[in-house]
Write a protein that holds these residues in place. Structure first.
Motif, PDB file in Angstrom:
ATOM      1  N   UNK A 184       0.854  -1.185   0.000  1.00  0.00           N
ATOM      2  CA  UNK A 184       0.000   0.000   0.000  1.00  0.00           C
ATOM      3  C   UNK A 184       0.892   1.237   0.000  1.00  0.00           C
ATOM      4  N   UNK A 185       0.396   2.302  -0.597  1.00  0.00           N
ATOM      5  CA  UNK A 185       1.200   3.523  -0.687  1.00  0.00           C
ATOM      6  C   UNK A 185       0.375   4.724  -0.249  1.00  0.00           C
ATOM      7  N   UNK A 186       0.926   5.525   0.649  1.00  0.00           N
ATOM      8  CA  UNK A 186       0.328   6.819   0.944  1.00  0.00           C
ATOM      9  C   UNK A 186       0.967   7.828  -0.008  1.00  0.00           C
ATOM     10  N   UNK A 187       0.139   8.690  -0.579  1.00  0.00           N
ATOM     11  CA  UNK A 187       0.615   9.506  -1.697  1.00  0.00           C
ATOM     12  C   UNK A 187      -0.226  10.772  -1.835  1.00  0.00           C
ATOM     13  N   UNK A 188       0.140  11.582  -2.833  1.00  0.00           N
ATOM     14  CA  UNK A 188      -0.671  12.713  -3.292  1.00  0.00           C
ATOM     15  C   UNK A 188      -0.995  13.692  -2.171  1.00  0.00           C
ATOM     16  N   UNK A 189      -0.030  13.940  -1.293  1.00  0.00           N
ATOM     17  CA  UNK A 189      -0.251  14.882  -0.188  1.00  0.00           C
ATOM     18  C   UNK A 189       0.114  16.287  -0.638  1.00  0.00           C
ATOM     19  N   UNK A 190      -0.866  17.174  -0.615  1.00  0.00           N
ATOM     20  CA  UNK A 190      -0.607  18.569  -0.961  1.00  0.00           C
ATOM     21  C   UNK A 190      -1.590  19.456  -0.220  1.00  0.00           C
ATOM     22  N   UNK A 248      -2.510  -3.459   2.464  1.00  0.00           N
ATOM     23  CA  UNK A 248      -1.424  -4.419   2.649  1.00  0.00           C
ATOM     24  C   UNK A 248      -0.790  -4.248   4.029  1.00  0.00           C
ATOM     25  N   UNK A 249      -0.035  -5.250   4.444  1.00  0.00           N
ATOM     26  CA  UNK A 249       0.712  -5.147   5.705  1.00  0.00           C
ATOM     27  C   UNK A 249       1.881  -4.189   5.597  1.00  0.00           C
ATOM     28  N   UNK A 250       2.391  -3.972   4.376  1.00  0.00           N
ATOM     29  CA  UNK A 250       3.494  -3.030   4.155  1.00  0.00           C
ATOM     30  C   UNK A 250       2.944  -1.747   3.548  1.00  0.00           C
ATOM     31  N   UNK A 251       3.301  -0.617   4.152  1.00  0.00           N
ATOM     32  CA  UNK A 251       2.868   0.688   3.655  1.00  0.00           C
ATOM     33  C   UNK A 251       4.116   1.488   3.303  1.00  0.00           C
ATOM     34  N   UNK A 252       4.123   2.103   2.121  1.00  0.00           N
ATOM     35  CA  UNK A 252       5.283   2.876   1.683  1.00  0.00           C
ATOM     36  C   UNK A 252       4.873   4.305   1.357  1.00  0.00           C
ATOM     37  N   UNK A 253       5.883   5.161   1.254  1.00  0.00           N
ATOM     38  CA  UNK A 253       5.675   6.535   0.789  1.00  0.00           C
ATOM     39  C   UNK A 253       6.905   6.940  -0.007  1.00  0.00           C
ATOM     40  N   UNK A 254       6.694   7.394  -1.237  1.00  0.00           N
ATOM     41  CA  UNK A 254       7.785   7.881  -2.074  1.00  0.00           C
ATOM     42  C   UNK A 254       7.963   9.372  -1.789  1.00  0.00           C
ATOM     43  N   UNK A 292      15.012  10.280  -4.970  1.00  0.00           N
ATOM     44  CA  UNK A 292      14.457  10.508  -3.634  1.00  0.00           C
ATOM     45  C   UNK A 292      14.150   9.198  -2.926  1.00  0.00           C
ATOM     46  N   UNK A 293      14.197   9.195  -1.587  1.00  0.00           N
ATOM     47  CA  UNK A 293      14.014   7.947  -0.841  1.00  0.00           C
ATOM     48  C   UNK A 293      12.556   7.500  -0.787  1.00  0.00           C
ATOM     49  N   UNK A 302       8.653  14.175   5.521  1.00  0.00           N
ATOM     50  CA  UNK A 302       9.508  13.040   5.875  1.00  0.00           C
ATOM     51  C   UNK A 302       9.626  12.910   7.389  1.00  0.00           C
ATOM     52  N   UNK A 303       9.814  14.024   8.068  1.00  0.00           N
ATOM     53  CA  UNK A 303       9.940  13.981   9.537  1.00  0.00           C
ATOM     54  C   UNK A 303       8.666  13.454  10.182  1.00  0.00           C
ATOM     55  N   UNK A 304       7.528  13.842   9.653  1.00  0.00           N
ATOM     56  CA  UNK A 304       6.258  13.365  10.202  1.00  0.00           C
ATOM     57  C   UNK A 304       6.145  11.853  10.039  1.00  0.00           C
ATOM     58  N   UNK A 305       6.517  11.346   8.867  1.00  0.00           N
ATOM     59  CA  UNK A 305       6.443   9.898   8.634  1.00  0.00           C
ATOM     60  C   UNK A 305       7.443   9.134   9.496  1.00  0.00           C
ATOM     61  N   UNK A 306       8.621   9.710   9.671  1.00  0.00           N
ATOM     62  CA  UNK A 306       9.621   9.063  10.537  1.00  0.00           C
ATOM     63  C   UNK A 306       9.105   8.979  11.970  1.00  0.00           C
ATOM     64  N   UNK A 307       8.389  10.012  12.408  1.00  0.00           N
ATOM     65  CA  UNK A 307       7.801   9.983  13.748  1.00  0.00           C
ATOM     66  C   UNK A 307       6.711   8.920  13.855  1.00  0.00           C
ATOM     67  N   UNK A 308       6.113   8.555  12.724  1.00  0.00           N
ATOM     68  CA  UNK A 308       5.097   7.501  12.700  1.00  0.00           C
ATOM     69  C   UNK A 308       5.711   6.104  12.681  1.00  0.00           C
TER      70      UNK A 308
END
Length: 338
Positions: free
Chosen positions: A121-127, A157-163, A257-258, A237-243
């Motif tokens: 699963x991917x979290x995306x399109x944040x604006x 999915x059990x795995x969630x990613x963010x580009x 980009x990571x 990125x910092x917000x996601x790292x805190x999650x």
């Protein structure tokens, strides 16, 4: 008050404006009428679909300022990437070149093309529009997705990613892509980015080098931006790292980009959110919460104060908050402190 709700076809003009505002590198929102309309239609179908396991669903939310009726932001979740179109990344690895006889030992970083995140699963399109980058709206727009996931685990999915958006300049020039363009592609970064956004990805398989790339053969400028984020992406990125999201050595094939990942059961907002029954009354607390209802097609989320009655598993919310969430007394809500 600002609310978050599923996108509707009537939001097309707002989504088109956001696509223009977001600029280069925002692959998930190409400035293309047909593709944006398809994105909205697919989201409407996904929200109304009965789902038992993640598939090709794409959930797109908008933030609306109820005082003006203006759509001021968007965020999305892809249920499972790469099921229809190949989902590419580079993976950072290492190769050792050594000679015991000559007493030489060199470790060289490599980039290998892969499809390792297929099905994630991917979290995306944040604006979020500049006018509403205040009052924790950015955190709200990002974190509410985890409450939606927590409430509807069967859809993801059990795995969630963010580009994460990589380094590029105001004209959309990416130092990482410049090297690939010179040696393999003969097309600029905005063009490659746009083609990917409209679903024309076959050129990647046709033109991308088939063997691992030695990082030390790239230009110095390209090497320096691998696994780095655009300056405007640092807060996200910092917000996601805190999650609980972290890097596993995967980077974007266009800007370097990571990509960060987490397991659903290790995401802070999934674990720490909980459900309560609604009581409607006066709220004197100033503690701010992200609150959502438990619906899918009629999903709503707000930021608002509430009073917790933890022993009774109840939450007191104001009538205005209840109306914004489309809930009545006795309904269930999911919440987390913001």
């Amino acid at each position: 008050m600002v609310i978050i709700r599923p996108i509707q076809l009537s939001d097309y003009d707002a989504l088109h404006r956001i696509a223009i505002e977001s600029g280069h590198g925002f692959t998930s929102l190409p400035v293309n009428e047909e593709l944006l309309t398809q994105r909205i239609n697919r989201a409407e179908e996904s929200f109304n679909k009965d789902v038992k396991a993640p598939g090709n669903e794409g959930y797109l939310f908008v933030m609306e300022d109820t005082e003006t009726g203006e759509v001021v932001g968007t965020s999305g979740i892809e249920a499972a990437v790469g099921l229809d179109d190949a989902f590419y990344h580079y993976h950072l690895g290492k190769v050792v070149h050594s000679s015991r006889e000559l007493n030489i030992y060199n470790t060289v970083e490599t980039l290998s093309l892969c499809n390792d995140y297929t099905g994630a699963s991917e979290i995306c399109t944040l604006y979020l529009s500049q006018s509403h980058r205040k009052n924790n709206n950015g955190r709200f727009l990002s974190r509410m997705r985890f409450l939606f996931i927590a409430e509807h685990l069967e859809r993801f999915s059990q795995t969630v990613i963010a580009e994460m958006r990589g380094v590029s300049d105001d004209n959309g020039r990416s130092p990482f892509w410049n090297w690939l363009e010179e040696h393999f592609f003969s097309m600029d970064f905005p063009t490659a980015d746009y083609l990917t956004g409209i679903g024309k990805k076959v050129f990647i398989a046709e033109l991308m080098p088939k063997h691992p790339i030695y990082v030390n053969l790239l230009s110095k400028d390209a090497q320096q931006v691998i696994n780095k984020v655009h300056e405007k992406t640092v807060p996200a990125l910092r917000l996601l790292e805190a999650e609980g999201f972290c890097r596993r050595g995967y980077v974007d094939i266009f800007d370097g980009g990571p990509t960060v990942e987490a397991q659903v059961n290790s995401i802070k907002s999934v674990n720490e959110s909980h459900k309560c029954q609604v009581l409607i009354g006066e709220v004197t607390s100033d503690d701010n919460y992200i609150i959502c209802n438990t619906n899918v097609a009629n999903f709503r989320a707000v930021q608002a104060p509430l009073l917790l009655r933890e022993t009774a598993n109840q939450a007191v919310i104001s009538l205005a908050t209840a109306n914004a969430l489309n809930v009545t007394e006795g309904d269930w809500i999911r919440l987390i402190q913001n």
